[in-house]
Write a protein that holds these residues in place. Structure first.
Motif, PDB file in Angstrom:
ATOM      1  N   UNK A 190      21.148  16.586  77.087  1.00  0.00           N
ATOM      2  CA  UNK A 190      21.022  18.003  76.739  1.00  0.00           C
ATOM      3  C   UNK A 190      19.591  18.493  76.952  1.00  0.00           C
ATOM      4  N   UNK A 191      18.612  17.672  76.613  1.00  0.00           N
ATOM      5  CA  UNK A 191      17.214  18.041  76.835  1.00  0.00           C
ATOM      6  C   UNK A 191      16.939  18.142  78.331  1.00  0.00           C
ATOM      7  N   UNK A 192      17.497  17.212  79.085  1.00  0.00           N
ATOM      8  CA  UNK A 192      17.326  17.229  80.542  1.00  0.00           C
ATOM      9  C   UNK A 192      17.926  18.493  81.134  1.00  0.00           C
ATOM     10  N   UNK A 193      19.120  18.843  80.706  1.00  0.00           N
ATOM     11  CA  UNK A 193      19.778  20.055  81.204  1.00  0.00           C
ATOM     12  C   UNK A 193      19.001  21.311  80.822  1.00  0.00           C
ATOM     13  N   UNK A 194      18.408  21.328  79.624  1.00  0.00           N
ATOM     14  CA  UNK A 194      17.605  22.485  79.198  1.00  0.00           C
ATOM     15  C   UNK A 194      16.378  22.642  80.098  1.00  0.00           C
ATOM     16  N   UNK A 195      15.727  21.537  80.420  1.00  0.00           N
ATOM     17  CA  UNK A 195      14.574  21.594  81.321  1.00  0.00           C
ATOM     18  C   UNK A 195      14.992  22.067  82.716  1.00  0.00           C
ATOM     19  N   UNK A 221       8.616  21.454  85.486  1.00  0.00           N
ATOM     20  CA  UNK A 221       9.835  21.337  84.675  1.00  0.00           C
ATOM     21  C   UNK A 221      10.792  20.331  85.296  1.00  0.00           C
ATOM     22  N   UNK A 222      10.925  20.379  86.612  1.00  0.00           N
ATOM     23  CA  UNK A 222      11.779  19.404  87.302  1.00  0.00           C
ATOM     24  C   UNK A 222      11.244  17.993  87.110  1.00  0.00           C
ATOM     25  N   UNK A 223       9.950  17.826  87.213  1.00  0.00           N
ATOM     26  CA  UNK A 223       9.351  16.516  86.986  1.00  0.00           C
ATOM     27  C   UNK A 223       9.642  16.029  85.569  1.00  0.00           C
ATOM     28  N   UNK A 224       9.531  16.926  84.604  1.00  0.00           N
ATOM     29  CA  UNK A 224       9.813  16.554  83.211  1.00  0.00           C
ATOM     30  C   UNK A 224      11.276  16.157  83.044  1.00  0.00           C
ATOM     31  N   UNK A 279      10.952  10.612  79.207  1.00  0.00           N
ATOM     32  CA  UNK A 279      11.088  11.196  77.863  1.00  0.00           C
ATOM     33  C   UNK A 279      12.484  11.754  77.609  1.00  0.00           C
ATOM     34  N   UNK A 280      13.178  12.152  78.674  1.00  0.00           N
ATOM     35  CA  UNK A 280      14.513  12.729  78.507  1.00  0.00           C
ATOM     36  C   UNK A 280      15.596  11.886  79.177  1.00  0.00           C
TER      37      UNK A 280
END
Length: 115
Positions: free
Chosen positions: A68-73, A54-57, A62-63
């Protein structure tokens, strides 16, 4: 077909995929679905690996433009890291501390590059 069978089939598919993988950690989108699936049934076993992918993502392209997507991950990674057992190796228990330090360094480097 019941929901339990579908869930069981997903768990079985995830375990088979993981067993056929030769590396220590399965990365990328595939790693996300495998570890999310297995974390749901045995969180103490897969917490570290899920938090890691998840941290890698969250750090991935992609984010990059989607805060907001980064914070969700990152929030999901923090929640997974909180489930790492107390008797896990030190590098796993301290994983979130290292992750935060890495993220701060990355943000500083990005900030300097944008100046």
């Amino acid at each position: 077909m019941s929901g339990t069978n579908v869930h069981g089939d997903l768990v079985l598919r995830a375990r088979v995929r993981l067993l056929s993988h030769n590396e220590r950690v399965l990365h990328g989108e595939e790693g996300l679905w495998v570890y999310r699936t297995l974390f749901a049934v045995t969180p103490h076993v897969y917490a570290y690996r899920l938090a890691l992918v998840l941290r890698e993502a969250a750090e991935g392209p992609r984010v990059a433009g989607l805060p907001q997507a980064r914070e969700a991950l990152l929030a999901e990674a923090r929640a997974a890291a909180a489930r790492i057992p107390a008797d896990a190796p030190a590098y796993q228990r301290r994983m979130w501390e290292y992750a935060v330090a890495d993220l701060r360094l990355t943000e500083q480097q990005v900030g300097r590059a944008g100046q």
